[in-house]
Scaffold this motif. Sequence first.
Motif, PDB file in Angstrom:
ATOM      1  N   PRO A  41     -10.149  17.180  -3.526  1.00  0.00           N
ATOM      2  CA  PRO A  41     -11.096  18.078  -3.746  1.00  0.00           C
ATOM      3  C   PRO A  41     -12.090  17.849  -4.950  1.00  0.00           C
ATOM      4  CG  PRO A  41      -8.867  19.139  -3.617  1.00  0.00           C
ATOM      5  CD  PRO A  41      -8.512  17.506  -3.805  1.00  0.00           C
ATOM      6  N   GLY A  42     -13.229  17.876  -4.550  1.00  0.00           N
ATOM      7  CA  GLY A  42     -14.289  17.577  -5.495  1.00  0.00           C
ATOM      8  C   GLY A  42     -14.767  16.090  -5.803  1.00  0.00           C
ATOM      9  N   LYS A  43     -13.844  15.293  -4.841  1.00  0.00           N
ATOM     10  CA  LYS A  43     -14.200  13.966  -5.026  1.00  0.00           C
ATOM     11  C   LYS A  43     -14.735  13.374  -3.791  1.00  0.00           C
ATOM     12  CE  LYS A  43     -10.844  13.067  -8.751  1.00  0.00           C
ATOM     13  NZ  LYS A  43      -9.654  12.276  -9.377  1.00  0.00           N
ATOM     14  N   ARG A  44     -15.386  11.684  -3.727  1.00  0.00           N
ATOM     15  CA  ARG A  44     -15.541  11.123  -2.706  1.00  0.00           C
ATOM     16  C   ARG A  44     -14.554  10.691  -2.053  1.00  0.00           C
ATOM     17  NH1 ARG A  44     -20.240   7.216  -4.504  1.00  0.00           N
ATOM     18  NH2 ARG A  44     -20.637   7.374  -2.448  1.00  0.00           N
ATOM     19  N   ARG A  45     -14.536  10.336  -0.775  1.00  0.00           N
ATOM     20  CA  ARG A  45     -13.583   9.751   0.066  1.00  0.00           C
ATOM     21  C   ARG A  45     -13.251   8.287  -0.388  1.00  0.00           C
ATOM     22  NH1 ARG A  45     -13.525  10.666   6.338  1.00  0.00           N
ATOM     23  NH2 ARG A  45     -13.801  12.689   5.540  1.00  0.00           N
ATOM     24  N   GLU A  46     -12.192   7.984  -0.528  1.00  0.00           N
ATOM     25  CA  GLU A  46     -11.993   6.652  -0.886  1.00  0.00           C
ATOM     26  C   GLU A  46     -10.799   5.689  -0.203  1.00  0.00           C
ATOM     27  OE1 GLU A  46     -10.185   6.799  -4.991  1.00  0.00           O
ATOM     28  OE2 GLU A  46      -8.453   7.643  -4.215  1.00  0.00           O
ATOM     29  N   LEU A  47     -11.070   4.482  -0.446  1.00  0.00           N
ATOM     30  CA  LEU A  47     -10.132   3.694   0.438  1.00  0.00           C
ATOM     31  C   LEU A  47      -8.527   3.765  -0.031  1.00  0.00           C
ATOM     32  CD1 LEU A  47      -9.622   1.224   2.449  1.00  0.00           C
ATOM     33  CD2 LEU A  47     -10.077  -0.148   0.431  1.00  0.00           C
ATOM     34  N   VAL A  48      -7.828   3.742   0.606  1.00  0.00           N
ATOM     35  CA  VAL A  48      -6.234   3.870   0.128  1.00  0.00           C
ATOM     36  C   VAL A  48      -5.580   2.296   0.755  1.00  0.00           C
ATOM     37  CG1 VAL A  48      -3.988   4.598   0.500  1.00  0.00           C
ATOM     38  CG2 VAL A  48      -5.991   6.315   0.677  1.00  0.00           C
ATOM     39  N   SER A  53      -5.978  -6.738  12.264  1.00  0.00           N
ATOM     40  CA  SER A  53      -5.265  -6.760  13.540  1.00  0.00           C
ATOM     41  C   SER A  53      -4.220  -7.880  13.497  1.00  0.00           C
ATOM     42  CB  SER A  53      -6.322  -7.342  14.740  1.00  0.00           C
ATOM     43  OG  SER A  53      -7.072  -8.372  14.504  1.00  0.00           O
ATOM     44  N   GLY A  54      -4.718  -8.811  12.637  1.00  0.00           N
ATOM     45  CA  GLY A  54      -3.371  -9.844  12.415  1.00  0.00           C
ATOM     46  C   GLY A  54      -2.471  -9.606  11.253  1.00  0.00           C
ATOM     47  N   GLY A  55      -2.395  -8.410  10.798  1.00  0.00           N
ATOM     48  CA  GLY A  55      -1.501  -8.066   9.998  1.00  0.00           C
ATOM     49  C   GLY A  55      -1.918  -8.088   8.370  1.00  0.00           C
ATOM     50  N   SER A  56      -2.926  -8.604   7.890  1.00  0.00           N
ATOM     51  CA  SER A  56      -3.289  -8.886   6.648  1.00  0.00           C
ATOM     52  C   SER A  56      -3.777  -7.171   5.955  1.00  0.00           C
ATOM     53  CB  SER A  56      -4.540  -9.843   6.386  1.00  0.00           C
ATOM     54  OG  SER A  56      -4.221 -11.143   6.979  1.00  0.00           O
ATOM     55  N   SER A  57      -3.018  -7.087   4.989  1.00  0.00           N
ATOM     56  CA  SER A  57      -3.434  -5.975   4.238  1.00  0.00           C
ATOM     57  C   SER A  57      -4.133  -5.899   3.140  1.00  0.00           C
ATOM     58  CB  SER A  57      -1.974  -5.190   4.059  1.00  0.00           C
ATOM     59  OG  SER A  57      -1.201  -5.897   3.134  1.00  0.00           O
ATOM     60  N   ASN A  58      -4.995  -4.639   2.587  1.00  0.00           N
ATOM     61  CA  ASN A  58      -5.417  -4.548   1.444  1.00  0.00           C
ATOM     62  C   ASN A  58      -5.212  -3.227   0.821  1.00  0.00           C
ATOM     63  OD1 ASN A  58      -7.644  -5.270  -0.128  1.00  0.00           O
ATOM     64  ND2 ASN A  58      -8.805  -3.688   0.655  1.00  0.00           N
ATOM     65  N   TYR A  59      -5.207  -3.067  -0.393  1.00  0.00           N
ATOM     66  CA  TYR A  59      -4.735  -1.637  -0.995  1.00  0.00           C
ATOM     67  C   TYR A  59      -5.623  -1.138  -2.163  1.00  0.00           C
ATOM     68  CZ  TYR A  59      -0.185  -2.500   1.334  1.00  0.00           C
ATOM     69  OH  TYR A  59       0.739  -2.584   2.336  1.00  0.00           O
ATOM     70  N   ALA A  60      -5.907  -0.082  -2.327  1.00  0.00           N
ATOM     71  CA  ALA A  60      -6.583   0.365  -3.620  1.00  0.00           C
ATOM     72  C   ALA A  60      -5.559  -0.047  -4.924  1.00  0.00           C
ATOM     73  CB  ALA A  60      -6.805   1.873  -3.583  1.00  0.00           C
ATOM     74  N   TYR A  61      -6.239  -0.252  -5.908  1.00  0.00           N
ATOM     75  CA  TYR A  61      -5.577  -0.567  -7.149  1.00  0.00           C
ATOM     76  C   TYR A  61      -4.522   0.394  -7.416  1.00  0.00           C
ATOM     77  CZ  TYR A  61      -4.225  -2.099 -11.843  1.00  0.00           C
ATOM     78  OH  TYR A  61      -3.483  -2.243 -13.004  1.00  0.00           O
ATOM     79  N   SER A  62      -4.817   1.529  -7.333  1.00  0.00           N
ATOM     80  CA  SER A  62      -4.170   2.878  -7.774  1.00  0.00           C
ATOM     81  C   SER A  62      -2.897   3.017  -6.831  1.00  0.00           C
ATOM     82  CB  SER A  62      -4.816   4.048  -7.627  1.00  0.00           C
ATOM     83  OG  SER A  62      -5.312   4.369  -6.284  1.00  0.00           O
ATOM     84  N   VAL A  63      -2.689   2.382  -5.720  1.00  0.00           N
ATOM     85  CA  VAL A  63      -1.562   2.578  -4.918  1.00  0.00           C
ATOM     86  C   VAL A  63      -0.664   1.202  -4.732  1.00  0.00           C
ATOM     87  CG1 VAL A  63      -2.654   4.556  -3.847  1.00  0.00           C
ATOM     88  CG2 VAL A  63      -2.587   2.106  -2.496  1.00  0.00           C
TER      89      VAL A  63
END
Length: 115
Positions: A41-48, A53-63
Amino acid sequence: QVQLVESGGGLVQAGGSLRLSCVASGSTAGINRMGWYRQAPGKRRELVATISSGGSSNYAYSVKGRFTISRDNAKSTVYLQMNSLKSEDTAVYFCNVGWFANNYWGQGTQVTVSS
């Protein structure tokens, strides 16, 4: 086109876990990147997290270290396993997929973490 349906949100106590799922339907053969975003609420949408497709992942630092993204290409499904949840993880979580040059969004699922 692609349709996305998320599930798995809910109310959980701090320190608990939830698993989100997002099932894609339609022209799923064109899906490349899949991911999760959130908006508090009250914040911008952010990447989690995102996963290629090859399975490489990327995460937000907070998670990092708490959340794990995975996908089952045969089921056109992306998952988000969320562990050690904190009150600051409370948000609407949205599934997002890249389909050729387009982006598609799910309707969102509410995650509420009580402290």
